[in-house]
Design a protein around this motif. Structure first.
Motif, mmCIF file in Angstrom:
data_model
loop_
_atom_site.group_PDB
_atom_site.id
_atom_site.type_symbol
_atom_site.label_atom_id
_atom_site.label_comp_id
_atom_site.label_asym_id
_atom_site.label_seq_id
_atom_site.Cartn_x
_atom_site.Cartn_y
_atom_site.Cartn_z
ATOM 1 N N VAL A 388 -10.371 -87.742 38.089
ATOM 2 C CA VAL A 388 -9.296 -88.245 37.228
ATOM 3 C C VAL A 388 -8.301 -87.127 36.960
ATOM 4 C CG1 VAL A 388 -10.589 -90.101 36.123
ATOM 5 C CG2 VAL A 388 -10.719 -87.789 35.183
ATOM 6 N N ALA A 389 -7.090 -87.524 36.622
ATOM 7 C CA ALA A 389 -5.992 -86.553 36.524
ATOM 8 C C ALA A 389 -6.105 -85.664 35.305
ATOM 9 C CB ALA A 389 -4.653 -87.285 36.533
ATOM 10 N N ASP A 390 -6.603 -86.202 34.196
ATOM 11 C CA ASP A 390 -6.618 -85.426 32.958
ATOM 12 C C ASP A 390 -7.642 -86.023 32.007
ATOM 13 O OD1 ASP A 390 -5.296 -87.715 31.755
ATOM 14 O OD2 ASP A 390 -3.424 -86.933 32.573
ATOM 15 N N GLU A 391 -7.804 -85.381 30.835
ATOM 16 C CA GLU A 391 -8.795 -85.838 29.865
ATOM 17 C C GLU A 391 -8.441 -87.206 29.282
ATOM 18 O OE1 GLU A 391 -11.613 -84.868 29.313
ATOM 19 O OE2 GLU A 391 -11.795 -82.740 29.767
ATOM 20 N N GLU A 392 -7.144 -87.500 29.195
ATOM 21 C CA GLU A 392 -6.753 -88.823 28.697
ATOM 22 C C GLU A 392 -7.257 -89.914 29.635
ATOM 23 O OE1 GLU A 392 -2.686 -91.350 27.556
ATOM 24 O OE2 GLU A 392 -2.556 -89.243 28.158
ATOM 25 N N ARG A 393 -7.139 -89.701 30.931
ATOM 26 C CA ARG A 393 -7.666 -90.660 31.893
ATOM 27 C C ARG A 393 -9.186 -90.704 31.816
ATOM 28 N NH1 ARG A 393 -3.233 -93.629 33.644
ATOM 29 N NH2 ARG A 393 -1.533 -92.223 34.200
ATOM 30 N N ALA A 394 -9.798 -89.558 31.629
ATOM 31 C CA ALA A 394 -11.260 -89.511 31.544
ATOM 32 C C ALA A 394 -11.775 -90.307 30.348
ATOM 33 C CB ALA A 394 -11.725 -88.060 31.453
ATOM 34 N N ALA A 395 -11.050 -90.251 29.232
ATOM 35 C CA ALA A 395 -11.481 -90.966 28.031
ATOM 36 C C ALA A 395 -11.497 -92.472 28.234
ATOM 37 C CB ALA A 395 -10.573 -90.602 26.866
ATOM 38 N N ALA A 396 -10.720 -92.963 29.187
ATOM 39 C CA ALA A 396 -10.655 -94.405 29.437
ATOM 40 C C ALA A 396 -11.753 -94.884 30.379
ATOM 41 C CB ALA A 396 -9.285 -94.768 30.018
ATOM 42 N N LEU A 397 -12.533 -93.971 30.963
ATOM 43 C CA LEU A 397 -13.622 -94.373 31.840
ATOM 44 C C LEU A 397 -14.732 -95.039 31.030
ATOM 45 C CD1 LEU A 397 -13.919 -91.163 34.061
ATOM 46 C CD2 LEU A 397 -12.990 -93.372 34.773
ATOM 47 N N PRO A 398 -15.512 -95.927 31.648
ATOM 48 C CA PRO A 398 -16.672 -96.496 30.939
ATOM 49 C C PRO A 398 -17.614 -95.395 30.486
ATOM 50 C CG PRO A 398 -16.211 -97.725 32.953
ATOM 51 C CD PRO A 398 -15.330 -96.504 32.983
ATOM 52 N N PRO A 399 -18.342 -95.608 29.402
ATOM 53 C CA PRO A 399 -19.260 -94.572 28.902
ATOM 54 C C PRO A 399 -20.247 -94.118 29.975
ATOM 55 C CG PRO A 399 -19.044 -96.381 27.329
ATOM 56 C CD PRO A 399 -18.337 -96.815 28.577
ATOM 57 N N ASP A 400 -20.554 -92.832 29.939
ATOM 58 C CA ASP A 400 -21.549 -92.220 30.829
ATOM 59 C C ASP A 400 -21.132 -92.228 32.304
ATOM 60 O OD1 ASP A 400 -23.230 -91.820 28.592
ATOM 61 O OD2 ASP A 400 -24.016 -93.860 28.792
ATOM 62 N N THR A 401 -19.831 -92.344 32.570
ATOM 63 C CA THR A 401 -19.355 -92.272 33.950
ATOM 64 C C THR A 401 -19.168 -90.808 34.348
ATOM 65 O OG1 THR A 401 -18.180 -94.377 33.758
ATOM 66 C CG2 THR A 401 -17.542 -92.927 35.560
ATOM 67 N N PRO A 402 -19.852 -90.331 35.379
ATOM 68 C CA PRO A 402 -19.634 -88.945 35.814
ATOM 69 C C PRO A 402 -18.201 -88.764 36.331
ATOM 70 C CG PRO A 402 -21.649 -89.865 36.769
ATOM 71 C CD PRO A 402 -20.885 -91.008 36.174
ATOM 72 N N TYR A 403 -17.567 -87.667 35.946
ATOM 73 C CA TYR A 403 -16.203 -87.431 36.398
ATOM 74 C C TYR A 403 -15.925 -85.942 36.466
ATOM 75 C CZ TYR A 403 -14.737 -86.137 31.659
ATOM 76 O OH TYR A 403 -14.589 -85.504 30.448
#
Length: 738
Positions: A388-403
């Motif tokens: 993912v591009a940044d932490e904002e995008r990471a926060a939108a991932l489903p819980p416990d998704t490795p990134y």
């Protein structure tokens, strides 16, 4: 009495004047008067104005006997204004379509405030468009009315006169007028906003602010830039005369310093011989108006010293920044190459590691998301990691998704060891293709318009695409997923690379084939669609004959109204337009007012398709996805010739359409008013379209990809998708080398 008096001062703008006047007089909202002031323009502006006035009685022209400048030209027009609101429009700028209607509606909503502040976008001579970077201020203040004390951030917006309309009796009561000289907007805008008891905002782009390559008066080299000092002196005198405004002095003091230093920092503003004098006058004014006890911000402390010190600090800052940037770039590139080279030589691939990305690292979406979910169920030993591009995008991932974050150490670790790479766009150029790794390219839909190498002969490719670089990235593909034989042929021709076509179907569309009424109901509820309403989804594509890709083909407010009771218009923009000015040109405002629903931010387009009862599109590949639902589709092709000439098309969607085709808005409105959009002919056209383009989609695409490419199972027989009977699904081998 008209609602708006549009005041247009005119001087040496004959190249732009037609566009300006057309944008005003051509508005659908006609309750206006236009007062154009010919400020003794030496070119043909006077004749242009007179010709327009002869054709439209709403335009009145004042010819001044001598040139008086922008501010006093506006003053000359104000006594002739009879409208409720004054709108000062510069003669090289233009209104956006529907702007005056939107302004009138917002004034009505907020009970006729003293000032209404609206949004704008800069348009550049080379074709670019950029929205006001502080547009969020307008959005955040979009409730009711307020004062500058209640929302001081309103004073951070560009201090110009043309991004506001002003209640005329408020202006007359306060006696506001424009002074002579450059920067005349400053002693107008600050006093107006500080005096207004009721301010409202409209978070809609109502004006295109033309950025001229040459000829902008404030970009010329002249001693007239010294006028800025007297303009701020006028502001301070205004505040001094009103004790209730004394608390604004520290803010205005800092603004004055920032503004003057900004002018001084521009090399084309002041003659070199005048720069020291300009600094000295600024420093004297800064000292004279400094409020007692106020701490000076670091960026303004240079005004407390001499000009020589200012020059040395500026030079040191520039040199330091340049050296640090270059040194950092060299160190980072060298270290990255060394680490990567050593790592690639000694670390084996992990056969149970897969890396996923979608839409340039925006999150878990599209085909890669469908493959990821199937892999978790069918191949749980294969660990999937998202880029993912940044932490904002990471926060939108489903819980416990490795990134991992793009270009982070974690990103480099997983991409150096992963066996599987799944993406619907190309990976960054810096990612090498290791022997033994498997790159699975899912694409983003069925190619209807030209792609890859086929773009080389089309003018649209010159604006957006580096085709050779695109092909070098595609050289990393091992498998290309296709949903029909048309896609297979196109991808193999457009990307002449060594990959294998996999007739898998589109994993993201499994949910459409299976149908999911519960998911559809949840989406309709999330979008606020009333129970029992017919959802009309409008999903246009971008245009490559415009640099910004945006061409408004439909008046959305009119379309929503013409659809009538019991129907909800839902709009979803092309992803490439989601973050640009498109939504500010009316879509966001219409959504806020409940005229339509803006579904552009819905993470999964499949959810929006499930919720829709009919699709209206132009040349978007979303029509193929939607055809899987076997619901009506309407093609609005009013600029088909221009689109095909600029970008190119593999399919003539006007001749092989999945439903009725309209060539004008009148035809489109009639189609829905008459009920023809859902007739038997629509169903017949859709059936033929489905047979051609939906042949490999049977609801099992994601499973097929995982079993074949990750588990090594034999590829099953060709899927007989919704458009074909099993006996019709013959053809070449399912794994077809390019």
């Amino acid at each position: 009495m008209p609602r708006f008096s549009v005041i247009v001062p005119v001087y040496k703008v004959q190249a732009y004047l037609h566009a300006c006047l057309d944008s005003v007089l051509g508005q659908s909202y006609r309750d206006i008067e236009v007062i154009a002031v010919d400020d003794r323009s030496p070119d043909g502006c006077g004749e242009i104005l007179d010709a327009y006035a002869a054709r439209d009685e709403r335009l009145k022209v004042l010819h001044l006997p001598e040139n008086v400048g922008l501010g006093r030209a506006r003053n000359a027009a104000m006594p002739h204004a009879t409208g409720d609101y004054l709108f000062f429009l510069d003669s090289d700028d233009t209104l956006t379509p529907g702007a005056l209607r939107a302004l009138a509606d917002r004034l009505g909503e907020t009970g006729d405030p003293d000032v209404l502040v609206f949004d704008y976008a800069r348009t550049y001579w080379w074709g670019g468009t950029r929205r006001n970077v502080l547009s969020h201020v307008l959005t955040e203040a979009a409730g009711g009315t307020f004062t500058a004390d209640e929302r001081p951030e309103i004073l951070e917006l560009l201090m110009v006169v043309w991004n506001k309309v002003y209640r005329r009796d408020f202006v007359e009561r306060e006696g506001f007028s424009f002074p002579p000289g450059y920067y005349e907007d400053t002693p107008w805008t600050f006093p107006v906003l500080l005096s207004a008891e009721r301010i409202a905002t409209l978070d809609r782009i109502c004006l295109y602010y033309r950025q001229r390559r040459q000829g902008n008066i404030l970009s010329t080299t002249s001693r007239k830039h010294f006028d800025v000092h007297e303009q701020y002196a006028r502001v301070f005198r205004f505040v001094d005369a009103r004790p209730a405004l004394a608390h604004w002095r520290p803010f205005l003091h800092a603004k004055m310093g920032e503004h003057c230093l900004d002018i001084l920092s521009k090399p084309d503003r002041l003659p070199p011989s005048d720069r020291a004098e300009f600094f000295r006058r600024t420093a004297e004014m800064f000292h004279a108006h400094r409020p007692p006890g106020v701490r000076i911000p670091a960026e303004l402390r240079s005004l407390e010293g001499g000009y020589a010190g200012y020059v040395l600090r500026r030079r040191a800052q520039r040199t330091g920044r340049d050296l640090a940037r270059r040194a950092g770039q060299v160190r980072a590139a060298t270290a990255a190459r060394a680490v990567r080279a050593r790592s690639l030589l000694r670390r084996p691939l992990d056969p149970d590691l897969a890396v996923y990305s979608a839409f340039s690292h925006r999150g878990m979406y599209g085909d890669p998301a469908a493959v990821y979910r199937a892999a978790r169920e069918l191949a749980p030993h294969v660990r999937g990691v998202w880029v993912v591009a940044d932490e904002e995008r990471a926060a939108a991932l489903p819980p416990d998704t490795p990134y991992v974050l793009l270009d982070s150490p974690g990103y480099r670790r997983v991409t150096e060891r992963a066996t599987y790479f799944v993406n619907n766009v190309n990976w960054p150029w810096t990612l090498p293709k290791r022997p033994g790794s498997v790159h699975i390219h899912t694409h983003q839909g069925t190619p209807l318009k030209y792609m890859g190498a086929d773009l080389l002969g089309k003018p649209g490719a010159r604006l957006h695409f580096d085709v050779p670089r695109m092909l070098r990235r595609a050289d990393r593909w091992d498998y290309s997923l296709v949903a029909n034989r048309h896609s297979e042929r196109v991808w193999e021709g457009a990307f002449p690379c060594h990959f294998t076509s996999l007739r898998s179907g589109s994993p993201r569309n499994d949910v459409l084939v299976r149908g999911d009424e519960q998911r559809a109901r949840a989406t309709r509820e999330r979008l606020g669609v009333p129970d029992g309403h017919t959802v009309v989804l409008y999903a246009p594509t971008r245009r490559d004959y415009r640099r910004d890709g945006l061409v408004e083909r439909i008046d959305l407010a009119r379309f929503a109204a013409d659809l009538g009771e019991g129907r909800t218009l839902v709009v979803r923009l092309h992803p490439s337009l989601a973050d640009g000015p498109a939504r500010g040109l009316g879509l966001a405002e219409l959504h806020r007012r409940g005229v339509l629903v803006d579904a552009t931010d819905e993470p999964e387009v499949q959810d929006v398709l499930l919720a829709a009862d009919v699709l209206v599109t132009d040349y978007s590949a979303v029509m193929v996805d939607y055809a899987l639902l076997d619901r009506p589709i309407v093609i609005h092709a009013d600029d088909w010739d221009a689109f095909r000439a600029s970008r190119g098309a593999y399919v003539d969607v006007t001749a092989e359409a999945p439903g009725h085709v309209t060539r004008s808005y009148r035809e489109l409105a009639w189609l829905f008013a008459s009920g023809t959009w859902a007739d038997a002919e629509s169903a017949r056209l859709r059936a033929a379209f489905r047979e051609r383009f939906c042949e490999f989609d049977d609801g099992g695409a994601a499973e097929r990809v995982v079993r074949t490419l990750m588990l090594g199972e034999p590829m099953p027989d060709p899927p007989a998708g919704p458009g074909l009977l099993p006996a019709q699904a013959g053809g070449r081998d399912l794994l077809t080398p390019s």
